[in-house]
Motif scaffolding. Structure first.
Motif, PDB file in Angstrom:
ATOM      1  N   GLN A 174      -1.647  -0.908  -3.910  1.00 27.24           N
ATOM      2  CA  GLN A 174      -2.891  -0.265  -3.493  1.00 27.24           C
ATOM      3  C   GLN A 174      -2.636   1.221  -3.247  1.00 27.24           C
ATOM      4  O   GLN A 174      -1.869   1.590  -2.360  1.00 27.24           O
ATOM      5  CB  GLN A 174      -3.445  -0.918  -2.227  1.00 27.24           C
ATOM      6  CG  GLN A 174      -4.827  -0.407  -1.841  1.00 27.24           C
ATOM      7  CD  GLN A 174      -5.401  -1.146  -0.634  1.00 27.24           C
ATOM      8  OE1 GLN A 174      -5.178  -0.747   0.499  1.00 27.24           O
ATOM      9  NE2 GLN A 174      -6.128  -2.220  -0.903  1.00 27.24           N
ATOM     10  N   CYS A 194      -3.858   4.267  -1.700  1.00 27.91           N
ATOM     11  CA  CYS A 194      -4.823   4.439  -0.617  1.00 27.91           C
ATOM     12  C   CYS A 194      -4.716   5.839  -0.016  1.00 27.91           C
ATOM     13  O   CYS A 194      -3.633   6.244   0.441  1.00 27.91           O
ATOM     14  CB  CYS A 194      -4.563   3.384   0.461  1.00 27.91           C
ATOM     15  SG  CYS A 194      -6.002   2.928   1.406  1.00 27.91           S
ATOM     16  N   SER A 251       0.835  -1.200   0.000  1.00 31.65           N
ATOM     17  CA  SER A 251       0.000   0.000   0.000  1.00 31.65           C
ATOM     18  C   SER A 251       0.868   1.248   0.000  1.00 31.65           C
ATOM     19  O   SER A 251       2.042   1.206   0.413  1.00 31.65           O
ATOM     20  CB  SER A 251      -0.891   0.005   1.253  1.00 31.65           C
ATOM     21  OG  SER A 251      -1.462   1.285   1.475  1.00 31.65           O
ATOM     22  N   THR A 252       0.295   2.354  -0.431  1.00 33.68           N
ATOM     23  CA  THR A 252       0.990   3.632  -0.262  1.00 33.68           C
ATOM     24  C   THR A 252       1.259   3.905   1.209  1.00 33.68           C
ATOM     25  O   THR A 252       2.150   4.707   1.535  1.00 33.68           O
ATOM     26  CB  THR A 252       0.158   4.777  -0.864  1.00 33.68           C
ATOM     27  OG1 THR A 252      -1.201   4.673  -0.444  1.00 33.68           O
ATOM     28  CG2 THR A 252       0.208   4.753  -2.382  1.00 33.68           C
ATOM     29  N   TYR A 253       0.552   3.234   2.125  1.00 31.05           N
ATOM     30  CA  TYR A 253       0.800   3.384   3.558  1.00 31.05           C
ATOM     31  C   TYR A 253       2.026   2.599   4.029  1.00 31.05           C
ATOM     32  O   TYR A 253       2.346   2.616   5.213  1.00 31.05           O
ATOM     33  CB  TYR A 253      -0.428   2.991   4.366  1.00 31.05           C
ATOM     34  CG  TYR A 253      -1.366   4.159   4.580  1.00 31.05           C
ATOM     35  CD1 TYR A 253      -1.179   5.050   5.633  1.00 31.05           C
ATOM     36  CD2 TYR A 253      -2.421   4.392   3.717  1.00 31.05           C
ATOM     37  CE1 TYR A 253      -2.024   6.127   5.821  1.00 31.05           C
ATOM     38  CE2 TYR A 253      -3.267   5.472   3.889  1.00 31.05           C
ATOM     39  CZ  TYR A 253      -3.064   6.335   4.948  1.00 31.05           C
ATOM     40  OH  TYR A 253      -3.898   7.421   5.121  1.00 31.05           O
ATOM     41  N   HIS A 284      -5.348  -5.842   5.230  1.00 32.86           N
ATOM     42  CA  HIS A 284      -4.208  -4.964   5.451  1.00 32.86           C
ATOM     43  C   HIS A 284      -3.284  -5.623   6.476  1.00 32.86           C
ATOM     44  O   HIS A 284      -3.719  -5.958   7.573  1.00 32.86           O
ATOM     45  CB  HIS A 284      -4.664  -3.593   5.951  1.00 32.86           C
ATOM     46  CG  HIS A 284      -5.128  -2.686   4.852  1.00 32.86           C
ATOM     47  ND1 HIS A 284      -5.521  -1.388   5.069  1.00 32.86           N
ATOM     48  CD2 HIS A 284      -5.230  -2.884   3.516  1.00 32.86           C
ATOM     49  CE1 HIS A 284      -5.852  -0.836   3.917  1.00 32.86           C
ATOM     50  NE2 HIS A 284      -5.692  -1.729   2.967  1.00 32.86           N
ATOM     51  N   VAL A 293      -2.293  -6.797   1.668  1.00 37.43           N
ATOM     52  CA  VAL A 293      -1.598  -5.560   1.312  1.00 37.43           C
ATOM     53  C   VAL A 293      -0.822  -5.056   2.522  1.00 37.43           C
ATOM     54  O   VAL A 293      -1.397  -4.782   3.577  1.00 37.43           O
ATOM     55  CB  VAL A 293      -2.605  -4.497   0.826  1.00 37.43           C
ATOM     56  CG1 VAL A 293      -1.868  -3.223   0.424  1.00 37.43           C
ATOM     57  CG2 VAL A 293      -3.420  -5.027  -0.352  1.00 37.43           C
ATOM     58  N   GLU A 306       1.244  -2.661   5.045  1.00 32.69           N
ATOM     59  CA  GLU A 306       1.346  -1.287   5.517  1.00 32.69           C
ATOM     60  C   GLU A 306       2.390  -1.247   6.641  1.00 32.69           C
ATOM     61  O   GLU A 306       2.790  -2.282   7.159  1.00 32.69           O
ATOM     62  CB  GLU A 306       0.007  -0.792   6.088  1.00 32.69           C
ATOM     63  CG  GLU A 306      -1.133  -0.771   5.108  1.00 32.69           C
ATOM     64  CD  GLU A 306      -2.395  -0.215   5.743  1.00 32.69           C
ATOM     65  OE1 GLU A 306      -3.170   0.422   5.016  1.00 32.69           O
ATOM     66  OE2 GLU A 306      -2.602  -0.422   6.955  1.00 32.69           O
TER      67      GLU A 306
END
Length: 270
Positions: A40, A42, A6-8, A190, A236, A238
């Motif tokens: 992802q 997000c 994820s971008t997180y 997540h 995904v 994080e």
């Protein structure tokens, strides 16, 4: 389940003191370099204001690197979710993550359960017709029993739960309980491990992220209980990685955490 990033997983997404942000294309290529199969996007401002040129560039880059794209936003406003359905279609994404509680443009949106159900009953059929699944993520602001009640009241296979048991710890919900309560409605996972450690002087505790398998999240138990459709439900990664003194160091530690966690995910599924 396919595993992704994820971008997180990049600390600037959640920590304003973090390093200067990478572009979405830079993050996409870094995710692919680390071996991810899913990227992802997000809660990213470039997604909220997605342009046709950026959509085309991201879609082409993902195809070239063999990545599946997913998207994420916050809130259940009908117009907002309709706009993100169009963003998902522009990117070829088949999963959109959102939240039943959100702060949008500085304004808190905390609908009642009845309001959330009415909104979702209006928009979820449009997602279903487009072949896109909407998932509501677990967060401490809404008890998991209440979130599940909303999803089950709408009762559409294109609406489900984005499972992140680490987020629920702040509401004193045990991750194992969260996993068991929601397993049958999970459409996305997540992955974020965490650890409680004593603060200096034994004055309380710190709850912080760590690479998968090095904390207190029993992820093997999650996989055994959820048993999701591997063709449809993706995992995904994080992080809650604090800044590491400077941008380059933070980036290096992020990449190391992501690579270690991806390898752990692969081992756990053997």
């Amino acid at each position: 389940m396919a595993v992704g990033v994820s971008t997180y997983a990049f600390s600037h997404r959640w920590d304003p003191a973090g390093p200067e942000p990478l572009s979405l294309l830079e993050m996409l290529h870094q995710a692919a370099d680390l071996g991810a199969a899913v990227f992802q996007v997000c809660d990213h401002p470039d997604l909220e204001a997605l342009t046709p040129d950026l959509a085309a560039a991201l879609r082409a880059a993902a195809a070239g690197r063999g990545l599946v794209l997913e998207t994420g936003t916050r809130g259940t406003g009908v117009g907002h979710l309709r706009r993100h359905l169009q963003h998902a279609l522009a990117l070829g994404a088949r999963t959109v993550r959102s939240m039943a509680y959100a702060v949008v443009d500085g304004v808190e949106d905390r609908p009642t359960a009845t309001e959330s159900i009415a909104r979702l009953r209006e928009v979820v059929p449009e997602y279903a017709a487009a072949g896109v699944t909407l998932g509501l993520e677990t967060y401490e602001q809404i008890p998991t029993a209440d979130l599940l009640a909303i999803v089950e009241a709408v009762d559409d296979p294109h609406l489900g739960i984005v499972l992140d048991p680490a987020n629920c710890v702040a509401a004193l919900e045990h991750p194992r309980d969260v996993v068991r309560r929601l397993a049958h409605r999970v459409v996305n996972v997540h992955v974020k491990d965490f650890a409680f450690t004593r603060r200096e002087g034994w004055a309380g505790f710190t709850l912080a992220s760590c690479p998968l398998g090095e904390g207190q999240l029993d992820y093997r138990d999650l996989l055994a209980v959820v048993e999701p459709d591997p063709a449809r439900v993706h995992q995904v990664l994080e992080h809650w990685l604090p800044p590491q003194g400077d941008g380059p160091t933070t980036r290096a530690v992020e990449a190391a955490w992501t690579e270690r966690s991806l390898r752990t995910l692969e081992r756990l599924q053997d």
